[in-house]
Motif scaffolding. Structure first.
Motif, short mmCIF file in Angstrom:
data_model
loop_
_atom_site.label_atom_id
_atom_site.label_comp_id
_atom_site.label_asym_id
_atom_site.label_seq_id
_atom_site.Cartn_x
_atom_site.Cartn_y
_atom_site.Cartn_z
N GLU A 134 0.74 3.83 -0.01
CA GLU A 134 2.08 3.43 -0.18
C GLU A 134 3.22 3.55 -1.31
O GLU A 134 4.56 3.93 -1.24
N GLN A 135 3.37 2.82 -2.16
CA GLN A 135 3.79 2.23 -3.11
C GLN A 135 3.84 4.01 -4.07
O GLN A 135 4.43 4.49 -4.72
N ARG B 88 3.69 6.73 -2.80
CA ARG B 88 4.60 7.70 -1.89
C ARG B 88 6.21 7.52 -2.50
O ARG B 88 6.37 8.31 -2.15
N ASP B 89 5.64 6.00 -2.35
CA ASP B 89 7.35 5.86 -2.52
C ASP B 89 7.77 6.34 -4.02
O ASP B 89 9.21 6.19 -4.41
N ARG C 246 0.90 5.69 7.86
CA ARG C 246 1.58 5.28 6.25
C ARG C 246 2.19 4.81 5.97
O ARG C 246 2.89 4.65 4.86
N LYS C 247 1.87 3.64 6.99
CA LYS C 247 2.62 2.61 6.30
C LYS C 247 1.46 1.47 6.37
O LYS C 247 1.09 1.35 7.44
N VAL C 248 2.07 0.67 5.66
CA VAL C 248 0.93 -0.32 5.10
C VAL C 248 1.15 -1.02 6.33
O VAL C 248 0.34 -1.49 6.82
N SER D 78 4.79 8.20 9.65
CA SER D 78 5.65 7.00 9.29
C SER D 78 6.48 6.55 10.66
O SER D 78 6.67 5.46 10.25
N ASP E 212 -4.30 7.61 5.65
CA ASP E 212 -3.25 7.91 5.87
C ASP E 212 -3.09 8.48 7.13
O ASP E 212 -2.12 8.92 7.75
#
Length: 217
Positions: free
Chosen positions: A121-122, A124-125, A86-88, A54, A82
């Motif tokens: 990412e979506q 995981r959110d 983990r951030k696009v 992250s 990943d």
């Protein structure tokens, strides 16, 4: 000739020490190189990071790997999306600055990698929100969260009783050894030398043994 910089990442020190996460990444990258890579190729360097995905931009190994790619016009090779970030937003910036290959997606281009990173990412959110909602509902129903599991106390008691039983078997030997040993370290060394199963006793273990037997030096 294709030039590669390899980058591995695990999130915790425990994962790094176990080698389990790294072994899987190394396997996937090895498969990519053996099966999908342009030939000939050359591996310029490898970087292994124990860092959260992250905030990967704060990781020195990550920065070194990116710099190595830029300086040598090399491709950054990672096992999975990943493992880079983990951030696009971070992943997208990197694939615009340097060439990136993902071992488990050997034929994916930059556009496809960007889409995959965004979808991951979506997901995981959503999973995070779903977990929080489930915990909130469980708490509302009176479920005790984070408590000791059923049977935990019995397991601890059984382990303690087993340790005392093992100590009692050694009582005659320890009682005799105490006549000539006046330090825990000396007692540990002698226990190690006479122990039939080859166990190496440590000073702290010798002290704990005496405590269980209510004996003193």
């Amino acid at each position: 000739m294709r030039k590669y910089v390899l980058f591995y990442r695990v999130s915790t020190k425990k994962q790094g020490e176990s080698g389990l996460g790294l072994e899987a990444q190394q396997r996937d990258i090895s498969i990519f190189l053996d099966t999908y890579s342009d030939t000939p190729y050359r591996i310029l360097s490898e970087y292994t990071s124990i860092h959260s995905g992250s905030n990967i931009e704060d990781c020195p190994k990550f920065q070194e790997a990116i710099k190595a790619c830029k300086c040598n016009n090399a491709t950054l090779l990672i096992a999975k999306v990943d493992r880079l970030s983990r951030k696009v937003s971070v992943f997208s910036r990197v694939i615009e600055e340097i060439d990136v290959k993902v071992a488990v997606m050997p034929n994916a281009d930059k556009f496809q990698l960007h889409i995959y990173a965004a979808l991951a990412e979506q997901e995981r959110d959503f999973i995070s929100k779903r977990t929080k909602a489930a915990l909130k509902e469980a708490k509302a129903r009176g479920v005790k969260l984070g408590g000791i599991r059923e049977g935990h106390d019995k397991m601890i008691l059984a382990k303690r009783e087993a340790a005392v039983a093992r100590a009692e078997k050694l009582r005659p030997l320890v009682t005799e050894l105490l006549k000539n040993h006046k330090s825990y370290s000396a007692l540990a060394r002698t226990l190690s030398s006479v122990n039939a199963d080859g166990k190496k006793w440590q000073t702290t273990q010798a002290k704990r043994l005496l405590d269980r037997l209510s004996l003193t030096l």
